[in-house]
Structure formats: C-alpha cells, structure tokens
Design a protein around this motif. Structure first.
Motif, mmCIF file in Angstrom:
data_model
loop_
_atom_site.group_PDB
_atom_site.id
_atom_site.type_symbol
_atom_site.label_atom_id
_atom_site.label_comp_id
_atom_site.label_asym_id
_atom_site.label_seq_id
_atom_site.Cartn_x
_atom_site.Cartn_y
_atom_site.Cartn_z
ATOM 1 N N PRO A 33 0.856 -1.246 0.051
ATOM 2 C CA PRO A 33 -0.050 -0.017 0.144
ATOM 3 C C PRO A 33 0.924 1.171 0.074
ATOM 4 N N ARG A 34 2.225 1.158 0.484
ATOM 5 C CA ARG A 34 2.822 2.125 0.429
ATOM 6 C C ARG A 34 3.305 2.717 -1.029
ATOM 7 N N THR A 35 3.053 1.769 -2.029
ATOM 8 C CA THR A 35 3.438 2.230 -3.386
ATOM 9 C C THR A 35 2.415 3.354 -4.055
ATOM 10 N N ASP A 36 1.269 3.326 -3.440
ATOM 11 C CA ASP A 36 0.107 4.037 -3.768
ATOM 12 C C ASP A 36 0.694 5.260 -4.625
ATOM 13 N N HIS A 37 -0.120 5.875 -5.770
ATOM 14 C CA HIS A 37 0.474 6.769 -6.174
ATOM 15 C C HIS A 37 -0.629 7.370 -7.420
ATOM 16 N N ALA A 38 -0.716 8.537 -8.052
ATOM 17 C CA ALA A 38 -1.442 9.258 -8.957
ATOM 18 C C ALA A 38 -0.876 10.138 -9.599
ATOM 19 N N MET A 39 -1.678 10.357 -10.946
ATOM 20 C CA MET A 39 -0.949 11.261 -11.895
ATOM 21 C C MET A 39 -2.035 12.326 -12.316
ATOM 22 N N PHE A 40 -1.547 13.132 -12.892
ATOM 23 C CA PHE A 40 -2.403 14.495 -13.510
ATOM 24 C C PHE A 40 -1.704 15.138 -14.577
ATOM 25 N N VAL A 41 -2.581 15.407 -15.593
ATOM 26 C CA VAL A 41 -2.067 16.221 -16.831
ATOM 27 C C VAL A 41 -3.321 17.438 -16.641
ATOM 28 N N ASP A 42 -2.787 18.608 -16.513
ATOM 29 C CA ASP A 42 -3.636 19.670 -16.596
ATOM 30 C C ASP A 42 -4.118 20.218 -18.053
ATOM 31 N N VAL A 43 -5.263 19.924 -18.474
ATOM 32 C CA VAL A 43 -5.923 20.320 -19.784
ATOM 33 C C VAL A 43 -6.890 21.489 -19.728
ATOM 34 N N MET A 44 -6.940 22.140 -18.425
ATOM 35 C CA MET A 44 -7.820 23.250 -18.241
ATOM 36 C C MET A 44 -7.315 24.276 -19.376
ATOM 37 N N THR A 45 -8.585 24.896 -19.778
ATOM 38 C CA THR A 45 -8.167 26.072 -20.890
ATOM 39 C C THR A 45 -7.654 27.309 -19.826
ATOM 40 N N ASP A 46 -7.166 28.412 -20.399
ATOM 41 C CA ASP A 46 -6.810 29.528 -19.744
ATOM 42 C C ASP A 46 -7.905 30.001 -18.956
ATOM 43 N N GLY A 47 -9.216 30.224 -19.371
ATOM 44 C CA GLY A 47 -10.382 30.401 -18.715
ATOM 45 C C GLY A 47 -10.640 29.709 -17.588
ATOM 46 N N GLN A 48 -10.414 28.649 -17.786
ATOM 47 C CA GLN A 48 -11.067 27.793 -16.396
ATOM 48 C C GLN A 48 -10.087 27.709 -15.460
#
Length: 327
Positions: free
Chosen positions: A296-311
């Motif tokens: 369970p210590r190896t849990d992880h997550a990823m994110f790529v920001d694709v919001m528009t500038d307005g968002q």
C-alpha cells in the motif's frame, strides 16, 4: 492371483495417495504464495491514533478557497495499463492497470493536441486527466478485459470506486498562481517497497467515519465503513517547466507550514480522494510493479492539466478569494 490383485490394489492406493498429498501440498503452497504476494500489514482503523497535527492556520495573505471538480467515478470503465506522465508513447508501460476520470481519451499515445480535443467525464468541461492504480479484491477472479491484461501478478476483480473527489485547494500563506496548461504531475512512490524509503510515500489510507485517522498500511474497516485513499499532489512550481526528466523536480511539496521552497511558486494543490465499499475480511491488493508486491505504500496518482486558460483563471480566482466552488 489373489496376491497379484492385492499388490495392484496397493499400488493404486499409493499412486492415489501420493497424488492427493501433492494436490493438498500444492494448494497449501498456492495459498501461502497468495498471502505472501501482498507486502505490508493491515491495521484495524480503530487502533490507529488520530493525527495530532493540525493544518497550518491561514494567514492574512492566504488563498483559503476550495474548488471541487465534478468528474464522476469512472462510470465509463476507462482503464488501461499505460502511464502518459512517466512512460509516454509506451503501450502497457505501467505494468499495472490505472483507472481514470476526466479526459476520456488518455492513454500512452495521447498528445497535448489530442487531449485538448477529447471528450471528458467532468461536468464543467475540464479535459484534464486524473488517474491512479486500481484496487482489487483478490479472492475473486476478474472477468473484464482489463482484469486480465495487466499481468505481473495483478489479478482479481477490480473494485469500482464508490466515490471520487477531485479537489483543488489554495495555500495557507499566500495567493496561488495559475498552473501552466499541459503541466504533468505525480504524487507517491510506485517503487517505495523495494526502495525502502518513505520520503515520497504520500498516499494515506483510512475508513469513512474515522476522520483524522490515516495509515500507510491497508486499513481494516468495520461494517458500513468504506476504505479510503487520499492522494495529495505537490503545489510549488518552478515557473519554467511542464514536466521534468525525473517527473518531480519541476513541482515540489511545500513545507508543513505551507511555505514553498526557494525559487518555486504556489499553484493550486490537487487532492484526489477515493472510496471503496469492501466488506470486513475481504482481501484487497493495490496494482503494482511485480517486485513491489502490492504494498500500500506504493500508491500513487498522476495528473495532466488540460484546463483552458479561462477555466484555470476561474479556479485560481475562487481559491484566492476564499470561496468554495464547484465546477
């Protein structure tokens, strides 16, 4: 003739007895192997003491708002064995299965352009990609396509998320600045078990109904309580890069007091909170690299920001103005 029959019967019994003993031994070894395959202990959440630490108080210049991004709970069944952040362009590069919300096209072959043009599960139109390793119950065989393709010891029925919360928070010490579009981010340490270090272990496990109690072990929750995973991302950007060769150095964590390291700027802090309905006693295992043994210590997550500038501008304004918003 009678002696021959008795000898034949004896031989048959020996063969059957040997086969039965081998089968019993094999089953026992298989069970031991399954038990040994999951590294790390489990802990009764009622024995986990509440964390005595409290969040730093918000200063006069804080960005004390919050933004909930409503992206569903992967009702679409968006899974694959890819990792766009760490191994772009490499099919099955994760060696385990990830679950997604947000951008519905995300896989190893995604580009900034393809992400920006894709559909999304987020109600407000955020096309960002949010993803994490699946959690399985290992006492049941999986029947779906992605319950077999991961391999590497990742077997069993994929548990659906009972809830997925995507939330952005501000800084307790200052205003935040916008994230750059197509920023790549990760939290947690997928090789923490073999690395033997805890500096990058970020996920906290818990149970609903027990606020303030968190562990890096698998939690044992009482009946009616859900297993939870909380993954907090770094929020201090170097102001230059949307990604780094080590996937970390462009985006760092603030100090426990909320202060960013020198040369970095506070951006919105992403938190992904997951929950699962698991009956007491049901064995679970996190997907992992084979040598990490589902720790369970190896849990992880990823994110790529694709919001528009307005968002992104609207999100930052909500945080800096101290409001509670939903998109």
């Amino acid at each position: 003739m009678g002696n021959e029959h008795r000898l034949l019967a004896l031989l048959v019994c020996l063969v059957l007895g040997t086969g039965l003993a081998a089968a019993v031994l094999g089953a026992s070894r298989a069970a031991d192997s399954r038990r040994a395959a999951v590294a790390g202990s489990s802990v009764d959440i009622r024995r986990v003491p509440p964390d005595p630490r409290t969040p730093p108080p918000a200063g006069s210049g804080a960005s004390a708002g919050s933004v909930r991004v409503e992206c569903g709970r992967n009702e679409e069944g968006h899974w694959n064995e890819d990792n766009l952040v760490v191994s772009p362009g490499l099919r099955a590069g994760a060696h385990h299965t990830h679950a997604y919300v947000g951008n519905l096209s995300t896989d190893a072959m995604s580009t900034d352009a393809s992400l920006a043009a894709a559909a999304t599960s987020c109600a407000g139109g955020d096309r960002s990609a949010y993803y994490w390793p699946v959690l399985r119950r290992v006492d049941r065989p999986g029947g779906g396509a992605h319950e077999h393709t991961a391999g590497n010891g990742n077997t069993g029925e994929i548990l659906p998320e009972a809830s997925v919360e995507v939330e952005f928070r501000g800084s307790p010490v200052s205003k935040v600045v916008p994230m750059p579009r197509f920023l790549r981010a990760m939290t947690g340490d997928a090789v923490a078990y073999t690395a033997g270090a805890g500096a990058d272990v970020r996920a906290r496990w818990g149970c609903t109904g027990f606020p303030g109690r968190a562990t890096t072990d698998y939690p044992r929750c009482p009946a009616g309580s859900l297993i939870t995973r909380t993954l907090v991302f770094p929020s201090c950007w170097n102001g230059l890069d949307t990604q780094a060769r080590d996937h970390r150095s462009h985006l760092l964590f603030p100090s426990p007091q909320g202060v960013c390291p020198q040369g970095t700027f506070p951006v919105p802090e992403l938190r992904i909170s997951l929950s699962y309905a698991v009956a007491p006693g049901v064995p679970v295992a996190l997907d992992s690299f084979p040598e990490q043994r589902h720790s369970p210590r190896t849990d992880h997550a990823m994110f790529v920001d694709v919001m528009t500038d307005g968002q992104m501008d609207a999100l930052v304004a909500c945080l800096n103005e101290g409001r509670a918003c939903r998109t």
